[in-house]
Motif scaffolding. Structure first.
Motif, PDB file in Angstrom:
ATOM      1  N   TYR A 258       0.872  -1.052  -0.160  1.00 37.99           N
ATOM      2  CA  TYR A 258      -0.125   0.006   0.007  1.00 37.99           C
ATOM      3  C   TYR A 258       1.024   1.220   0.001  1.00 37.99           C
ATOM      4  CZ  TYR A 258      -4.446  -2.282   0.713  1.00 37.99           C
ATOM      5  OH  TYR A 258      -5.692  -2.947   0.706  1.00 37.99           O
ATOM      6  N   PHE A 259       2.190   1.231   0.511  1.00 35.12           N
ATOM      7  CA  PHE A 259       2.881   2.466   0.734  1.00 35.12           C
ATOM      8  C   PHE A 259       3.220   2.759  -0.906  1.00 35.12           C
ATOM      9  CE2 PHE A 259       4.268   1.191   4.826  1.00 35.12           C
ATOM     10  CZ  PHE A 259       3.776   2.330   5.705  1.00 35.12           C
ATOM     11  N   ASP A 260       3.585   1.924  -1.690  1.00 30.15           N
ATOM     12  CA  ASP A 260       3.723   2.174  -3.075  1.00 30.15           C
ATOM     13  C   ASP A 260       2.857   2.748  -3.777  1.00 30.15           C
ATOM     14  OD1 ASP A 260       6.510   1.197  -2.412  1.00 30.15           O
ATOM     15  OD2 ASP A 260       6.000  -0.964  -3.174  1.00 30.15           O
ATOM     16  N   ILE A 261       1.501   2.142  -3.422  1.00 34.06           N
ATOM     17  CA  ILE A 261       0.313   2.756  -4.007  1.00 34.06           C
ATOM     18  C   ILE A 261      -0.051   4.126  -3.653  1.00 34.06           C
ATOM     19  CG2 ILE A 261      -2.023   2.236  -4.516  1.00 34.06           C
ATOM     20  CD1 ILE A 261      -1.589  -0.810  -3.993  1.00 34.06           C
ATOM     21  N   PHE A 262      -0.037   4.486  -2.373  1.00 32.80           N
ATOM     22  CA  PHE A 262      -0.053   5.730  -1.898  1.00 32.80           C
ATOM     23  C   PHE A 262       0.911   6.922  -2.544  1.00 32.80           C
ATOM     24  CE2 PHE A 262      -3.071   4.008   1.045  1.00 32.80           C
ATOM     25  CZ  PHE A 262      -3.900   5.305   1.632  1.00 32.80           C
ATOM     26  N   ALA A 263       1.823   6.271  -2.758  1.00 32.13           N
ATOM     27  CA  ALA A 263       3.147   6.985  -3.320  1.00 32.13           C
ATOM     28  C   ALA A 263       2.805   7.395  -4.590  1.00 32.13           C
ATOM     29  CB  ALA A 263       4.483   6.316  -3.250  1.00 32.13           C
TER      30      ALA A 263
ATOM     31  N   THR B  84      -4.061  15.940  -3.315  1.00 29.29           N
ATOM     32  CA  THR B  84      -4.688  15.985  -2.036  1.00 29.29           C
ATOM     33  C   THR B  84      -5.530  14.933  -1.892  1.00 29.29           C
ATOM     34  OG1 THR B  84      -4.622  18.340  -2.429  1.00 29.29           O
ATOM     35  CG2 THR B  84      -5.882  17.550  -0.648  1.00 29.29           C
ATOM     36  N   LEU B  85      -5.309  14.171  -0.641  1.00 23.96           N
ATOM     37  CA  LEU B  85      -6.026  12.816  -0.547  1.00 23.96           C
ATOM     38  C   LEU B  85      -7.030  12.947   0.814  1.00 23.96           C
ATOM     39  CD1 LEU B  85      -3.108  10.175  -1.094  1.00 23.96           C
ATOM     40  CD2 LEU B  85      -4.992  10.959  -2.746  1.00 23.96           C
ATOM     41  N   MET B  86      -7.856  12.276   0.551  1.00 23.92           N
ATOM     42  CA  MET B  86      -8.757  12.003   1.885  1.00 23.92           C
ATOM     43  C   MET B  86      -8.908  10.497   2.238  1.00 23.92           C
ATOM     44  SD  MET B  86     -12.873  12.958   2.512  1.00 23.92           S
ATOM     45  CE  MET B  86     -12.545  14.429   2.836  1.00 23.92           C
ATOM     46  N   THR B  87      -9.038   9.921   3.145  1.00 20.55           N
ATOM     47  CA  THR B  87      -8.967   8.494   3.634  1.00 20.55           C
ATOM     48  C   THR B  87     -10.283   8.463   4.539  1.00 20.55           C
ATOM     49  OG1 THR B  87      -7.177   8.689   5.238  1.00 20.55           O
ATOM     50  CG2 THR B  87      -6.657   7.584   3.019  1.00 20.55           C
ATOM     51  N   GLU B  88     -10.527   7.093   4.742  1.00 14.59           N
ATOM     52  CA  GLU B  88     -11.737   7.027   5.457  1.00 14.59           C
ATOM     53  C   GLU B  88     -11.254   5.843   6.495  1.00 14.59           C
ATOM     54  OE1 GLU B  88     -15.700   4.243   4.881  1.00 14.59           O
ATOM     55  OE2 GLU B  88     -15.419   5.984   3.578  1.00 14.59           O
ATOM     56  N   ASN B  89     -11.295   6.567   7.716  1.00 14.97           N
ATOM     57  CA  ASN B  89     -10.964   5.712   9.259  1.00 14.97           C
ATOM     58  C   ASN B  89      -9.665   5.011   8.989  1.00 14.97           C
ATOM     59  OD1 ASN B  89     -11.551   4.940  11.676  1.00 14.97           O
ATOM     60  ND2 ASN B  89     -12.504   2.798  11.172  1.00 14.97           N
ATOM     61  N   ALA B  90      -8.734   6.087   8.710  1.00 16.88           N
ATOM     62  CA  ALA B  90      -7.455   5.319   8.417  1.00 16.88           C
ATOM     63  C   ALA B  90      -6.510   4.677   9.272  1.00 16.88           C
ATOM     64  CB  ALA B  90      -6.539   6.685   7.826  1.00 16.88           C
ATOM     65  N   ASN B  91      -6.165   3.606   8.713  1.00 17.17           N
ATOM     66  CA  ASN B  91      -4.965   2.854   9.613  1.00 17.17           C
ATOM     67  C   ASN B  91      -3.674   4.016   9.618  1.00 17.17           C
ATOM     68  OD1 ASN B  91      -6.346   0.470  10.332  1.00 17.17           O
ATOM     69  ND2 ASN B  91      -6.240  -0.191   8.271  1.00 17.17           N
ATOM     70  N   GLU B  92      -2.805   3.222  10.279  1.00 15.42           N
ATOM     71  CA  GLU B  92      -1.363   4.006  10.627  1.00 15.42           C
ATOM     72  C   GLU B  92      -0.527   4.176   9.184  1.00 15.42           C
ATOM     73  OE1 GLU B  92       2.979   2.893  12.295  1.00 15.42           O
ATOM     74  OE2 GLU B  92       1.323   2.665  13.600  1.00 15.42           O
ATOM     75  N   TYR B  93      -0.771   3.370   8.231  1.00 16.34           N
ATOM     76  CA  TYR B  93      -0.196   3.261   6.987  1.00 16.34           C
ATOM     77  C   TYR B  93      -0.404   4.527   6.101  1.00 16.34           C
ATOM     78  CZ  TYR B  93      -3.921   0.452   5.124  1.00 16.34           C
ATOM     79  OH  TYR B  93      -5.366   0.315   4.526  1.00 16.34           O
ATOM     80  N   ALA B  94      -1.598   4.545   6.237  1.00 15.10           N
ATOM     81  CA  ALA B  94      -2.277   5.794   5.466  1.00 15.10           C
ATOM     82  C   ALA B  94      -2.199   7.197   5.902  1.00 15.10           C
ATOM     83  CB  ALA B  94      -3.764   5.499   5.160  1.00 15.10           C
ATOM     84  N   ILE B  95      -1.483   7.327   7.069  1.00 18.45           N
ATOM     85  CA  ILE B  95      -1.570   8.690   7.798  1.00 18.45           C
ATOM     86  C   ILE B  95      -0.489   9.829   7.002  1.00 18.45           C
ATOM     87  CG2 ILE B  95      -0.556   9.878   9.832  1.00 18.45           C
ATOM     88  CD1 ILE B  95      -1.681   7.729  11.628  1.00 18.45           C
TER      89      ILE B  95
ATOM     90  N   GLN C 243       0.018  10.108   3.958  1.00 18.69           N
ATOM     91  CA  GLN C 243      -0.560  10.654   2.777  1.00 18.69           C
ATOM     92  C   GLN C 243      -1.900  11.237   3.009  1.00 18.69           C
ATOM     93  OE1 GLN C 243       1.456  10.602  -0.127  1.00 18.69           O
ATOM     94  NE2 GLN C 243       3.096   9.440   0.797  1.00 18.69           N
ATOM     95  N   SER C 244      -2.303  11.255   4.083  1.00 15.34           N
ATOM     96  CA  SER C 244      -3.778  11.758   4.265  1.00 15.34           C
ATOM     97  C   SER C 244      -3.770  13.155   4.627  1.00 15.34           C
ATOM     98  CB  SER C 244      -4.686  10.951   5.150  1.00 15.34           C
ATOM     99  OG  SER C 244      -4.701   9.391   4.983  1.00 15.34           O
TER     100      SER C 244
ATOM    101  N   PRO D 207      -2.974  17.093  16.470  1.00 15.27           N
ATOM    102  CA  PRO D 207      -1.969  18.078  15.920  1.00 15.27           C
ATOM    103  C   PRO D 207      -1.416  17.937  14.505  1.00 15.27           C
ATOM    104  CG  PRO D 207      -1.201  17.268  18.104  1.00 15.27           C
ATOM    105  CD  PRO D 207      -2.411  16.208  17.541  1.00 15.27           C
ATOM    106  N   TYR D 208      -1.888  16.858  13.725  1.00 15.67           N
ATOM    107  CA  TYR D 208      -1.107  16.860  12.783  1.00 15.67           C
ATOM    108  C   TYR D 208      -1.977  16.333  11.226  1.00 15.67           C
ATOM    109  CZ  TYR D 208       2.379  15.170  16.114  1.00 15.67           C
ATOM    110  OH  TYR D 208       3.369  15.292  17.284  1.00 15.67           O
ATOM    111  N   ILE D 209      -3.355  16.035  11.632  1.00 15.15           N
ATOM    112  CA  ILE D 209      -4.022  15.766  10.403  1.00 15.15           C
ATOM    113  C   ILE D 209      -5.612  16.181  10.997  1.00 15.15           C
ATOM    114  CG2 ILE D 209      -5.123  14.041   9.012  1.00 15.15           C
ATOM    115  CD1 ILE D 209      -2.810  12.226   9.626  1.00 15.15           C
ATOM    116  N   ASN D 210      -6.362  16.795   9.944  1.00 18.30           N
ATOM    117  CA  ASN D 210      -7.840  17.093  10.239  1.00 18.30           C
ATOM    118  C   ASN D 210      -8.653  15.977   9.937  1.00 18.30           C
ATOM    119  OD1 ASN D 210      -7.579  20.016  10.500  1.00 18.30           O
ATOM    120  ND2 ASN D 210      -6.688  20.101   8.621  1.00 18.30           N
TER     121      ASN D 210
END
Length: 459
Positions: A277-282, A288-299, A301-302, A331-334
């Motif tokens: 997934y890291f490669d896909i997010f890259a 600009t990205l929005m994710t849903e109920n994101a796990n740590e690996y998505a933070i 890029q979100s 403090p880091y993500i809306n």
């Protein structure tokens, strides 16, 4: 079941997965062929007695995430109204006795602008839009290997004009796409694109029925795509998205859905999926990205996280729900909670209390057209999102939210005073006591009525 008053936490690692395989009328247990090759590592952090609480742990976890993913601290919290706008949907019908599939709109591009303008006229200037069901036949779109904007919503010109207008109003817009699920299995060769469970069967699922909480096999199933398919789809999709100058992408399930793939000679255990997934997010690094109920690996890029969970599993051993993740990432993500008017989440009054407790933004799901149109379709769960019925509630919620003294501040601390009563503190040192119970509660001389909250000065 609890046997004592001590809380326990431990790690568990499974090095060889098993699954059931149906053989005739019986099921047999199958094991994956290879052992996992990864070596798990544990890190321990220790606290002084005064800081040995879950809020301090959450803060430390946030610092860990910041260091691991090089997260930038926000200048201030984004206090926006988050809106899920439902675009188009499809349903099966007949034309001259021949079966046909019809696509119709719930909210056109022009109607989206009408919603935005009317809310702005009522003082709600800060909005974040997620547009669902805008291409390839609606909410449950066909394969996203290309982008074909649904004609029922308007033309490509209308699409571009909407984006230009939202940009001029400083409104972030995200167009929703699902790369993990496949809702269309019409091709006889399509199963090669699906992930497999142990035993070789495709990972086939049915939507849950809201009434019974059981899979509804009267509805069409969906399948999980395997990683090579997701990789191919994202590459093709990005090319079309760039040509359309799409301002932002919502990756629906890609941020919170992890599953194994047990294809023969190409097994990918669940624990390794996140690295792919890291490669896909890259690929979306310039988007600009929005994710849903994101796990740590998505933070990392979100830019926004929506539908962040606020409830527990409700298992007997779980006493309380706490905003651990929210304190960590505040403090880091809306981020926003789930919509107040969709799904079995909270009553409207309780919803605002939970917003205050978790430091979340308010969210609503809307359709400009009357959702009675969705009767006897696969989308009748959206019965409660008709804009005209929700408009005044949204205005009232946002008005009360703006009167809270937490604007621009991050959630910093959380304490359970007694069952149903919590105290929260924000980064501007403003503290609220929130009472979910029906009876009033007294704290340091302050009376907090039932189903209400009070700002207090902490002694």
């Amino acid at each position: 079941e609890k046997y004592d008053s001590y809380n326990k936490a431990y790690n568990e690692f499974t090095f060889k997965q098993a699954g059931s395989y149906k053989l005739a009328e019986n099921k047999i247990q199958l094991w994956m062929e290879d052992d996992y090759t990864y070596s798990p590592q544990l890190k321990y952090y220790f606290f002084d007695a005064e800081e040995a609480n879950y809020a301090s742990m959450a803060t430390l976890y946030g610092q860990y995430l910041q260091a691991k993913y090089n997260l930038e601290k926000l200048d201030k919290k984004d206090n926006s109204l988050h809106l899920d706008i439902l675009g188009s949907y499809d349903y099966d019908s007949f034309f001259l006795w021949f079966p046909t599939n019809i696509n119709e709109s719930l909210t056109t591009f022009e109607e989206t602008r009408l919603i935005v303008d009317e809310l702005k006229e009522n003082g709600i200037n800060n909005q974040v839009i997620r547009y669902q069901g805008w291409f390839n036949n609606g909410l449950e779109h066909t394969s996203p290997n290309n982008i074909d904007i649904d004609n029922s919503l308007g033309s490509k010109k209308d699409f571009r004009e909407l984006n230009e207008y939202l940009l001029s109003q400083n409104i972030d817009a995200f167009y929703d796409v699902d790369f993990t699920k496949s809702y269309n299995s019409s091709s006889v060769f399509s199963t090669r694109n699906y992930a497999r469970v142990i035993g070789g069967n495709v990972s086939k699922f049915y939507p849950y029925d809201f009434a019974s909480l059981q899979p509804n096999k009267l509805l069409d199933p969906y399948y999980y795509n395997n990683l090579p398919t997701i990789d191919t789809l994202t590459t093709s999709f990005i090319k079309d998205a760039n040509r359309l100058d799409i301002p932002g992408i919502s990756l629906r399930n890609l941020g919170d859905t992890i599953y194994s793939d047990y294809r023969i000679n190409e097994t990918i255990p669940r624990e390794f999926i996140e690295y792919y997934y890291f490669d896909i997010f890259a690929k979306f690094s310039d988007t600009t990205l929005m994710t849903e109920n994101a796990n740590e690996y998505a933070i990392s890029q979100s830019n926004y996280i929506t539908d962040l969970e606020t409830r527990t599993s409700q298992l007997v051993v779980v006493d309380e729900a706490i905003p651990f993740y929210q304190i960590a990432i505040s403090p880091y993500i809306n981020y926003a909670m789930g919509s107040y008017n969709f799904g079995d989440i909270y009553e409207t009054d309780t919803y605002l209390l939970k917003v205050l407790e978790t430091g979340s933004n308010i969210k609503a799901t809307l359709s400009y057209k009357d959702t009675t149109l969705l009767k006897e379709t696969d989308f009748n769960q959206y019965y409660s999102v008709y804009y005209e019925n929700n408009k005044q509630t949204i205005i009232d919620l946002m008005k009360e939210y703006k009167n809270l003294n937490i604007q621009d501040a991050f959630l910093k601390d959380h304490t359970i005073l007694e069952p149903g009563v919590v105290k929260v503190t924000y980064s501007n040192n403003v503290t609220y006591v929130i009472n979910y119970n029906d009876e009033s509660f007294t704290y340091q001389g302050h009376i907090i009525e039932g189903q209400s909250y009070n700002e207090i000065e902490v002694n």
